[in-house]
Design an enzyme around this catalytic site. Sequence first.
Site, PDB file in Angstrom:
ATOM      1  CD  GLU A  60      -1.664  -2.426   1.645  1.00  0.00           C
ATOM      2  OE1 GLU A  60      -0.447  -2.692   1.727  1.00  0.00           O
ATOM      3  OE2 GLU A  60      -2.550  -3.203   1.994  1.00  0.00           O
ATOM      4  CB  CYS A  92      -1.355  -0.868   4.956  1.00  0.00           C
ATOM      5  SG  CYS A  92       0.341  -1.380   4.672  1.00  0.00           S
ATOM      6  NE  ARG A 192      11.966 -29.156  -9.101  1.00  0.00           N
ATOM      7  CZ  ARG A 192      12.848 -29.908  -9.746  1.00  0.00           C
ATOM      8  NH1 ARG A 192      13.924 -29.360 -10.303  1.00  0.00           N
ATOM      9  NH2 ARG A 192      12.654 -31.204  -9.853  1.00  0.00           N
ATOM     10  CG  ASP A 208      14.578 -40.458  -9.476  1.00  0.00           C
ATOM     11  OD1 ASP A 208      14.732 -41.680  -9.677  1.00  0.00           O
ATOM     12  OD2 ASP A 208      13.466 -39.898  -9.466  1.00  0.00           O
ATOM     13  CB  THR A 231      12.837 -42.814   8.700  1.00  0.00           C
ATOM     14  OG1 THR A 231      11.717 -42.422   7.917  1.00  0.00           O
ATOM     15  CG2 THR A 231      12.379 -43.157  10.106  1.00  0.00           C
ATOM     16  CD  GLU A 303       9.754 -31.623  -7.841  1.00  0.00           C
ATOM     17  OE1 GLU A 303       9.886 -32.337  -8.846  1.00  0.00           O
ATOM     18  OE2 GLU A 303      10.313 -30.526  -7.716  1.00  0.00           O
TER      19      GLU A 303
END
Length: 367
Positions: A60, A92, A192, A208, A231, A303
């Site tokens: 603002e 504001c 992302r 991966d 974990t 993902e």
Amino acid sequence: MAASALDRRYMAAAIRLARWHEGRTGSNPSVATLIVREIDGQHVIVGRGVTAIGGRPHAEPQALADAGELARGATAYVTLEPCAHHGRTPPCAETLVSAGVARVVAAATDPDERVSGRGYAILRAAGIEVVEGVLAREAERDLAGYLMRRTSNRAHVTLKLAVSANGKIGRRDGRQVAITGEISRRQVHALRAQSDVILVGVGTAINDDPDLTCRLPGLEDRSPARLVLDTNLRLPVSSRLAATARDVPLWIATAAAPDHPRRAELAAAGAEFLACDAHDGRLALPELLEDIAARGLSTVFVEGGAEVAKAFLDEDLVDRIILFTGAADIDGEAVNAPVTRETLPETFRPVASVRYGTDQMDEFERA
Ligand code: AOF
Ligand code: ZN
């Protein structure tokens, strides 16, 4: 006076402006203000403001400074209720009063307990006409992370899945297989950049060996923190995630003992740890999302892999699903997708459906 088509048009423009700093305003939501007035019978935008990078100044005062004296008697379009609290600058709502605007059109109400309703009250007490809730749903969609953190004290979860035409997400032997094309890949990188945290399970991190960074030209510095659910602390120090931990934050959520040998190695590589409880070898996800929110982070982009996706779905912790469906099948021994367009829980409703080359992107949100 009710909201007009003109009000909706300017609010839509304000919502687009707010996206400019999405993911870059720290714990503050990125919101926008437009100051609009009539000049010679034409409506003209005379001031623009978006929450600054880092979160301050708010939208603002910037828009009002941009408009200068032209703000007097004008209409202010705000995507979030103007704040009512004293921070490093005055509220504001009071700044809008001092600038002499005649009308304020707002989209979403701010659930921040220092603000909620008080911003509007300050404006009305000063005789300003206030129209609330214009394109509220659209604004709330962009503010979903912030609103979730404020109302539920947990981070907002988007689940991304890439599914083959025959409903598979990968080969059972773990060998990589392309499911979607280049346009989808870029869209994922853009998603992302809009997130506060990217999350994967350690299985995906090992198999991966991804970077999980945003590598779009011009957006290389917009990679959020990467969080691995691990974990028992299996993430190798030789992984790309660990190797890049000095450049882009790497967090590891783990239930491993404080003296676990790999902890020191990963810490030396630059990783940080989030201590988590585990039940039956699975990390406690609701508490983890609360922890993330407590750090002022609002949005988590999940993902993979299939088990992690299923765990979030089973615990009803998914707020948005972005499903990329490729044109080809994955043949042979393959892993079934935890959800497909056909098997989505009824609690999700479609909000977008787009073609990216030969891929199909479907977006769903919690109804
Ligand atoms: C506005 N305009 O552009 C934004 C607002 O830490 P502070 O003092 O900056 O306050 C953060 C709170 O300000 C945040 O929780 C939300 O209520 C509000 N954000 N308000 O009037 C803005 N970004
Ligand atoms: Zn403010």
